[in-house]
Write an enzyme that holds these catalytic residues in place. Sequence first.
Site, PDB file in Angstrom:
ATOM      1  N   LYS A 133     -64.945 -17.508  -2.205  1.00 37.65           N
ATOM      2  CA  LYS A 133     -65.215 -18.471  -3.283  1.00 37.65           C
ATOM      3  C   LYS A 133     -66.588 -18.232  -3.907  1.00 37.65           C
ATOM      4  O   LYS A 133     -66.758 -18.404  -5.105  1.00 37.65           O
ATOM      5  CB  LYS A 133     -65.085 -19.901  -2.761  1.00 37.65           C
ATOM      6  N   LYS A 215     -46.165 -13.225  -1.857  1.00 31.54           N
ATOM      7  CA  LYS A 215     -45.526 -14.539  -1.760  1.00 31.54           C
ATOM      8  C   LYS A 215     -45.822 -15.360  -3.011  1.00 31.54           C
ATOM      9  O   LYS A 215     -46.748 -15.062  -3.753  1.00 31.54           O
ATOM     10  CB  LYS A 215     -46.108 -15.303  -0.551  1.00 31.54           C
ATOM     11  N   LYS A 218     -50.267 -20.491  -5.520  1.00 30.27           N
ATOM     12  CA  LYS A 218     -50.737 -21.472  -6.489  1.00 30.27           C
ATOM     13  C   LYS A 218     -51.268 -20.845  -7.768  1.00 30.27           C
ATOM     14  O   LYS A 218     -50.995 -21.302  -8.848  1.00 30.27           O
ATOM     15  CB  LYS A 218     -51.872 -22.292  -5.870  1.00 30.27           C
TER      16      LYS A 218
END
Length: 351
Positions: A133, A215, A218
Amino acid sequence: MQPLEGFSARLLINPYICSMSEKAIVMSGIRPTGFLHLGNYFGAMRNYVKLQEEYTCFFMVADLHALTTHPDTRELKENVHRVLAENIASGIDPEKAALYCQSHIKETAELYLYLNMLAYLGELEKTTTFKDKARLQPDNINAGLLTYPVLQAADIILHRATWVPVGKDQEQHLEMSRNFVKRFNHRYGEVFPEPMAYNFGEDLVKVPSLDGAGKMSKSENQMATLYLADDDEMIRKKVMKAKTDAGPTEPNTPKPDYIQNIFQLMSLVSKPDAIQFYEEAYVKCQIRYGDMKKQLAEDMVSFISPIREKAEAIRNDKKYLTQVMEAGADKARESARATMEKVRQAMGLVY
Ligand code: TRP
């Protein structure tokens, strides 16, 4: 670790679970930072629905964690409401589980403060999610981002939870939670059990992305991810765009990954006879992927649309949402207060 197997053994050695009649405690959280998708549904929510039958469950919307990366709060309320509504529409029963919002439990902030004194700069800086992040938001490497795992530990141990159903990406945070617990217990006396990842084992199904790459997630490729909020046309459009090819020309050709993915998605939402039909067509080299995707699209629509409609209805019923959040917060607060009583006693913060 297989929770159910180890469960009775742990009862004997775990001083926090005193009798068979007392249920083990499960806790998990989800950040309100994106639309829930099919991967969340099959990877998390569907399993939470089973857990709520057997355990004392605390399921939380992590609005405070969201602030570490999304300081703009203009959309926060809508996002919190949507996540709650989508969870309820997926089967989480606010009567069975405590479904609540993180910032409603002020005790979290207090425990977070105490735990911060037991967390070392070195270990926080080394955390994978922090490094990722920090790289993504170099202009906002705030202290909240650094102590994100401390806040998460507070969420969990505030209820003295032992099981935390989370994905692989959260395992490091759980390991850190255990370290904070060990330090606390060592310094101030045994208050907390060590929380562990709840593994779904066989029940953990993969939900592949529609572009054949990894996969559903989000943030990545939105056209390759099916969201619980997608309308019927959007679902059809996304499924029809999934990658295929001209089909096998020789018997016994192994399926390429992106074809295997379409079968995998079918296995989640389609009827066994439809799946068998396309499996046989594949073997006979007669498969028509256009037809197969049409079938999958319709089955996805039948699967997602009732959840979407239910979530929409709940989202528009603000009074009901407020009631759910208040009832959830009441349950969470009761458990939080009992824990904080013990914490202050143990720390000697009673004068
Ligand atoms: N960090 C988690 C995530 O990104 C969300 C979360 C916050 C959480 N508090 C938690 C998960 C407590 C489990 C337990 O998904």
